[in-house]
Design an enzyme around this catalytic site. Structure first.
Site, short mmCIF file in Angstrom:
data_model
loop_
_atom_site.label_atom_id
_atom_site.label_comp_id
_atom_site.label_asym_id
_atom_site.label_seq_id
_atom_site.Cartn_x
_atom_site.Cartn_y
_atom_site.Cartn_z
N GLU A 149 0.82 -1.21 0.00
CA GLU A 149 0.00 0.00 0.00
C GLU A 149 0.86 1.26 0.00
OE1 GLU A 149 -3.32 2.27 2.83
OE2 GLU A 149 -2.44 0.35 3.46
N GLU A 241 -12.41 2.00 5.11
CA GLU A 241 -11.42 2.10 6.19
C GLU A 241 -11.45 3.52 6.74
OE1 GLU A 241 -6.84 0.80 6.93
OE2 GLU A 241 -7.18 2.56 5.68
#
Length: 279
Positions: A149, A241
């Site tokens: 990520e 998220e």
């Protein structure tokens, strides 16, 4: 795309009792998936979690970030060993819970920033490629993909953009990319183009509003981003998220409410994503 949510909306760290309480509600609201954060090995039992989620029909994914004592780029062999042991724990947990992806900035702890001229960046990238290869091989043997990520510039100086992630991922067979709309919004000039650039290496997507709150009603061009995912034929998770768990306020710099409450974040975010994806 399966729509999921990270349990960080409610609690941190996640425990078995938390998941037993939250998972049935997440399923009842209509989510397809749940993202399980690993903050420290042993916080929750992957076998128990796997049985619970399978019974509910919720697809799991694992997300993790390195702890302060971890660093895959360190010169210290003991630090590197501790870091690889942590990643291997996440891979074992993924196997046990039935997750296909372990996503996160698995290269250095969030907040580690240092100047990188072109030569230093090439050297750091080469070191990361070398140290990720055996982990990616182990993941593949388990039927799991490590998804690297990119984070924004305030959290790392190494991998901020899709192009920088590809410099690593293209050097490691089986490694994937995880994208987070919060970080994309800070670092990419063209978010749909960045999503398309990730191509078939994109295996996990985390979403939130530009303020890290509820997706929708913010300034992000959701129709264009979702169209880019559709163009790729992306069939992985679209996981909300956000960081409304009180314990995350200081580490994630959340100084005001991101939603009326975590349940509202979940229900409104799901409704928006479901309607936008259908359109």
């Amino acid at each position: 795309m399966r729509i999921g949510i990270n349990t960080w909306a409610w609690v941190a760290p996640l425990t078995d009792d938390d998941l037993a309480r939250l998972a049935p509600r997440i399923r009842a609201w209509g989510f397809d998936a749940v993202e399980l954060p690993v903050q420290a090995p042993g916080d929750w039992d992957p076998v128990r979690a796997g049985e619970l989620l399978a019974g509910l029909g919720l697809a799991p994914a694992i997300c993790a970030g390195l702890l302060p004592e971890h660093d895959l780029l360190a010169d210290d062999d003991e630090v590197v060993r501790r870091t690889t042991d942590f990643v291997r724990y996440c891979l074992r947990a993924a196997t046990q819970v039935g997750a296909a992806v372990v996503a996160g900035p698995l290269y250095a702890p969030a907040g580690r920033r240092w100047p990188l001229d072109p030569d230093a960046r090439r050297a750091a990238t080469a070191r990361l490629v070398e140290r990720l290869r055996p982990l990616a091989d182990e993941a593949a043997g388990r039927g799991v993909t490590i998804a690297l990520e990119p984070l924004n510039r305030y959290e790392t100086s190494l991998i901020n953009t899709v192009d920088q992630a590809l410099e690593v991922v293209d050097g490691v067979a089986g490694l994937g990319i995880a994208l987070d709309t919060f970080h994309l919004n800070i670092e990419e000039r063209d978010l749909p183009a960045a999503i398309r650039a990730a191509g078939d290496r994109l295996v996990h997507v985390q979403v939130c509003g530009n303020d890290r709150g509820v997706p929708g009603g913010d300034h992000l061009d959701w129709s264009a981003m979702l169209a880019a995912l559709a163009d790729l034929g992306y069939s992985g998770q679209l996981s909300i998220e956000s960081f409304t768990a009180p314990a995350l306020a200081v580490p994630m710099s959340v100084w005001r409410p991101l939603a009326a409450d975590p349940d509202t974040l979940a229900v409104e975010g799901l409704a928006f994503l479901r309607a936008s994806s259908a359109g």
